[in-house]
Design a protein around this motif. Structure first.
Motif, short mmCIF file in Angstrom:
data_model
loop_
_atom_site.label_atom_id
_atom_site.label_comp_id
_atom_site.label_asym_id
_atom_site.label_seq_id
_atom_site.Cartn_x
_atom_site.Cartn_y
_atom_site.Cartn_z
N MET A 1 48.97 27.09 -22.24
CA MET A 1 49.70 27.00 -20.97
C MET A 1 51.06 26.34 -21.19
O MET A 1 51.18 25.47 -22.05
CB MET A 1 48.90 26.19 -19.95
N ALA A 2 52.05 26.77 -20.41
CA ALA A 2 53.42 26.31 -20.65
C ALA A 2 53.56 24.84 -20.28
O ALA A 2 52.87 24.32 -19.42
CB ALA A 2 54.38 27.13 -19.81
N ILE A 3 54.52 24.20 -20.97
CA ILE A 3 54.78 22.78 -20.74
C ILE A 3 55.40 22.56 -19.36
O ILE A 3 55.36 21.47 -18.81
CB ILE A 3 55.67 22.21 -21.87
N GLN A 5 54.26 23.20 -16.75
CA GLN A 5 53.22 22.79 -15.81
C GLN A 5 53.29 21.30 -15.49
O GLN A 5 52.63 20.83 -14.59
CB GLN A 5 51.84 23.11 -16.39
N ARG A 6 54.09 20.56 -16.24
CA ARG A 6 54.27 19.15 -15.93
C ARG A 6 55.08 18.98 -14.65
O ARG A 6 55.17 17.90 -14.13
CB ARG A 6 55.04 18.45 -17.05
N ALA A 16 55.55 16.57 -11.66
CA ALA A 16 54.31 16.62 -10.86
C ALA A 16 53.61 15.28 -10.91
O ALA A 16 53.66 14.59 -11.91
CB ALA A 16 53.39 17.71 -11.42
N ILE A 17 52.96 14.91 -9.79
CA ILE A 17 52.20 13.64 -9.80
C ILE A 17 50.69 13.91 -9.73
O ILE A 17 49.89 13.00 -9.83
CB ILE A 17 52.62 12.72 -8.62
N GLY A 18 50.31 15.17 -9.53
CA GLY A 18 48.87 15.47 -9.47
C GLY A 18 48.64 16.96 -9.44
O GLY A 18 49.58 17.76 -9.48
N ILE A 19 47.36 17.31 -9.40
CA ILE A 19 46.96 18.72 -9.36
C ILE A 19 46.21 18.96 -8.07
O ILE A 19 45.33 18.17 -7.73
CB ILE A 19 46.00 19.03 -10.55
N ARG A 24 44.68 24.29 -7.94
CA ARG A 24 44.85 23.90 -9.34
C ARG A 24 46.31 23.95 -9.78
O ARG A 24 46.60 24.10 -10.97
CB ARG A 24 44.02 24.79 -10.28
N PRO A 26 50.08 22.17 -10.23
CA PRO A 26 50.69 20.83 -10.26
C PRO A 26 51.62 20.65 -9.06
O PRO A 26 52.33 21.59 -8.68
CB PRO A 26 51.50 20.83 -11.56
N THR B 258 41.88 15.30 -10.55
CA THR B 258 43.10 14.91 -9.86
C THR B 258 43.92 13.95 -10.73
O THR B 258 44.99 13.53 -10.35
CB THR B 258 42.79 14.22 -8.53
N LEU B 260 46.27 13.56 -13.43
CA LEU B 260 47.23 14.46 -14.07
C LEU B 260 47.21 14.31 -15.59
O LEU B 260 47.29 15.29 -16.32
CB LEU B 260 48.63 14.17 -13.54
N LEU B 264 46.67 17.40 -18.01
CA LEU B 264 47.72 17.85 -18.93
C LEU B 264 47.20 17.86 -20.37
O LEU B 264 47.49 18.77 -21.13
CB LEU B 264 48.95 16.93 -18.84
#
Lengths: 98, 272
Positions: A1-3, A5-6, A16-19, A24, A26, B258, B260, B264
């Motif tokens: 998966m690509a970076i 996604q951060r 991003a601070i969460g998912i 699902r 970010p 949840t 992160l 990650l």
């Protein structure tokens, strides 16, 4: 998966601070809503709302609570027994068999 | 300073941020440092009857008064129920601070919390005779009972099932937390007993010229030692009650993905 996604799905320039627990994806602080201790995005909240609306009202299970109430006096007695056993053991340790 | 407005974000994110297993314990220590005024009154309310009965029971044990001990054990059961109710209230305050939300209804969930604590207590005490596993799960389900049941209106059995899956998922991490807490307890016990010995054996007679003979009679008694053990239990218990809320959010965020950092890490692992 690509970076990448951060970063937030809706705001790629923001970290991003969460998912989102539903989608699902970010999400950043602005896109995140904490509900029942869990992070949701806007779409995720809509999905949750739809899921809950379509869910049939559950039948209230009575057996488990009833069983718990019946068993609890026995557990209270076992708790007392535990304290008494410990006290007895300490008395024997300090004073020997008597 | 209003903790819930100014600092909840910091501690809330610390509880969710993963990192070393003792991060939630650090956050709990920081919370205690900042909000002792909020924790202490409720903790005293929760533990006052328990402490009185425990001291009476210690006296009965040392004096070998068995019939008195039996009576005090009954009182101790009642004091323990009282303790669980007010510790749950204390945990609700910590939870409200962490989530920066108003406290929800408490009393309608009290019976369920007591029930969960009762079952977990059974697992800790009698379950540990069979194996360590029930005691481990019992310890964490009991610790999580209040934040678990006060966060949602779902049935108790569903919530307990969820918490068991979170504990299972964070098993290794929580086991390491248990080891850390055991080490803290041993160090605290050693420090208190060594400090006491130094005070009675060196500081009082040599530096202050006080005759420590009477003091030695007191501190060499089992009644004194057992009271000291109870004091150590109080300190550890107050910390554990607060830390329980942080550990609850830590385990929850890991299970529900949840967190992160963990997500990650997972993404990076599947990256070709």
């Amino acid at each position: 998966m690509a970076i990448s996604q951060r970063f937030c799905t809706n705001h790629p320039e923001r970290p991003a601070i969460g998912i989102c627990v539903m989608t699902r994806k970010p999400i950043c602080g602005e896109c995140s809503t904490r509900y029942e201790g869990v992070n949701y995005s806007r779409e995720g909240l809509k999905l949750l709302q739809r899921q809950r609306a379509s869910a049939k009202p559950r039948k209230r299970k009575l057996l488990v609570p009833l069983l718990a109430w019946v068993v609890s006096p026995a557990l209270l007695y076992l708790m007392y027994l535990g304290y008494m056993t410990t006290a007895d053991a300490l008395m024997r340790l300090l004073h020997g068999e008597s | 300073m209003d903790f819930s407005e100014k600092n909840a974000g910091d501690l809330g994110s610390l509880a969710d941020a993963g990192g070393p297993c003792i991060a939630p314990l650090d956050a709990a220590a920081e919370y205690l440092r900042r909000r002792m005024d909020r924790v202490l009154p409720l903790y005293v309310l929760a533990m006052a009857p328990h402490a009185v009965v425990a001291v009476l029971l210690i006296d009965a044990i040392v004096a070998e008064r068995r019939s008195n001990a039996e009576t005090y054990c009954i009182f101790l059961v009642i004091a323990t129920l009282w303790r669980w109710v007010w510790l749950a209230r204390l945990q609700q305050n910590v939870q409200a601070d962490l989530s920066a939300r108003q406290r929800g209804p408490f009393w309608k969930r009290t019976a369920s919390i007591l029930m969960v604590r009762l079952f977990s207590n059974f697992a800790i005490t009698w379950g540990s005779l069979a194996a360590g596993v029930p005691a481990f799960y019992g310890l964490y389900v009991g610790t999580f009972a209040a934040p678990l049941l006060l966060e949602s209106d779902e049935p108790t059995i569903t919530r307990v099932g969820q918490s068991l899956s979170w504990i299972q998922n964070s098993g290794k991490r929580l086991f390491r937390v248990s080891i850390a807490m055991t080490a803290i307890t041993i160090l605290l016990t050693a420090a208190i007993f060594l400090g006491q010995a130094a005070l009675a054996g060196t500081v009082l007679p040599s530096l202050l010229g006080v005759d420590g003979a009477d003091l030695n009679v007191t501190i060499d008694s089992w009644a004194w030692r057992m009271r000291l053990f109870y004091l150590i239990f109080l300190v550890i218990d107050a910390f554990w009650t607060v830390a329980g809320v942080f550990l609850y959010y830590d385990s929850q965020s890991r299970r529900l993905a949840t967190d992160l950092r963990v997500r990650l890490q997972g993404m990076m692992e599947v990256q070709p």
